[in-house]
Design a protein around this motif. Structure first.
Motif, PDB file in Angstrom:
ATOM      1  N   PRO A   1     -10.693  44.304  82.882  1.00 60.83           N
ATOM      2  CA  PRO A   1      -9.704  43.567  83.271  1.00 60.83           C
ATOM      3  C   PRO A   1      -8.414  43.133  82.632  1.00 60.83           C
ATOM      4  N   GLU A   2      -7.926  44.106  81.842  1.00 63.95           N
ATOM      5  CA  GLU A   2      -6.726  43.329  81.084  1.00 63.95           C
ATOM      6  C   GLU A   2      -7.177  43.850  79.173  1.00 63.95           C
ATOM      7  N   ARG A   3      -8.412  44.232  79.916  1.00 62.49           N
ATOM      8  CA  ARG A   3      -8.935  44.481  78.123  1.00 62.49           C
ATOM      9  C   ARG A   3      -9.614  46.286  77.564  1.00 62.49           C
ATOM     10  N   VAL A   4      -9.893  46.814  76.927  1.00 59.95           N
ATOM     11  CA  VAL A   4     -10.719  47.837  76.651  1.00 59.95           C
ATOM     12  C   VAL A   4     -11.492  47.724  75.223  1.00 59.95           C
ATOM     13  N   VAL A   5     -12.344  47.939  75.633  1.00 62.60           N
ATOM     14  CA  VAL A   5     -13.257  47.730  73.590  1.00 62.60           C
ATOM     15  C   VAL A   5     -13.590  48.754  72.866  1.00 62.60           C
ATOM     16  N   VAL A   6     -13.232  49.958  72.142  1.00 62.25           N
ATOM     17  CA  VAL A   6     -13.123  51.100  71.555  1.00 62.25           C
ATOM     18  C   VAL A   6     -14.832  50.444  71.528  1.00 62.25           C
ATOM     19  N   LEU A   7     -16.164  51.588  71.173  1.00 64.43           N
ATOM     20  CA  LEU A   7     -17.454  51.021  70.734  1.00 64.43           C
ATOM     21  C   LEU A   7     -17.488  52.109  69.797  1.00 64.43           C
ATOM     22  N   ASN A   8     -18.514  51.506  69.105  1.00 66.79           N
ATOM     23  CA  ASN A   8     -19.138  52.114  68.497  1.00 66.79           C
ATOM     24  C   ASN A   8     -20.105  53.365  68.755  1.00 66.79           C
ATOM     25  N   GLN A   9     -20.585  54.839  68.374  1.00 66.60           N
ATOM     26  CA  GLN A   9     -21.626  55.212  68.679  1.00 66.60           C
ATOM     27  C   GLN A   9     -22.939  54.456  68.984  1.00 66.60           C
ATOM     28  N   GLN A  10     -23.349  53.564  68.148  1.00 64.78           N
ATOM     29  CA  GLN A  10     -24.726  52.843  68.362  1.00 64.78           C
ATOM     30  C   GLN A  10     -24.421  52.273  69.429  1.00 64.78           C
ATOM     31  N   ALA A  11     -23.202  51.569  68.971  1.00 64.95           N
ATOM     32  CA  ALA A  11     -22.793  50.556  70.643  1.00 64.95           C
ATOM     33  C   ALA A  11     -22.824  50.968  72.175  1.00 64.95           C
TER      34      ALA A  11
ATOM     35  N   VAL B   1     -23.524  37.236  75.791  1.00 65.01           N
ATOM     36  CA  VAL B   1     -22.401  35.757  75.229  1.00 65.01           C
ATOM     37  C   VAL B   1     -21.391  36.518  76.083  1.00 65.01           C
ATOM     38  N   GLN B   2     -20.933  37.402  75.225  1.00 65.41           N
ATOM     39  CA  GLN B   2     -19.113  37.903  75.218  1.00 65.41           C
ATOM     40  C   GLN B   2     -19.313  37.980  76.878  1.00 65.41           C
ATOM     41  N   GLY B   3     -20.285  38.039  77.623  1.00 68.37           N
ATOM     42  CA  GLY B   3     -19.863  38.516  79.049  1.00 68.37           C
ATOM     43  C   GLY B   3     -19.499  39.366  79.269  1.00 68.37           C
ATOM     44  N   TRP B   4     -19.893  40.562  79.303  1.00 67.21           N
ATOM     45  CA  TRP B   4     -20.431  42.138  79.204  1.00 67.21           C
ATOM     46  C   TRP B   4     -21.335  42.337  79.838  1.00 67.21           C
TER      47      TRP B   4
END
Length: 87
Positions: A30-40, A82-85
């Motif tokens: 919600p209200e956020r997009v996180v671009v992940l690296n390949q490993q993540a 911890v980030q809540g993901w």
């Protein structure tokens, strides 16, 4: 639940998707997009609630025998929890 029994999965409302434009996995929140690296992205794709954290580490260790999976993956999982993901 002990950490050995923990079966990580994305929290409700968070979606993991492949973004063809960015050519990477992204987390839609919600209200956020996180671009992940390949490993993540590879780690989070295994977080579907069906495997324990130890099983996720084992799967990745088989795929990447030279990588420091035993230390890096548990640390990553804790950070994103911890980030809540993850729940």
């Amino acid at each position: 639940m002990t950490s050995a029994e923990w079966r990580p999965r994305l929290r409700r409302g968070i979606v993991l998707r492949w973004d063809a434009v960015r050519e990477s996995d992204i987390l839609l929140m919600p209200e956020r997009v996180v671009v992940l690296n390949q490993q993540a992205g590879q780690i989070l794709r295994l977080c579907d609630g069906s495997r324990t954290a130890a099983e996720i580490c084992g799967t990745l260790a088989e795929q990447f025998p030279q990588a420091p999976v035993a230390t890096e993956v548990p640390s990553f999982l804790q950070r994103v929890k911890v980030q809540g993901w993850l729940r």
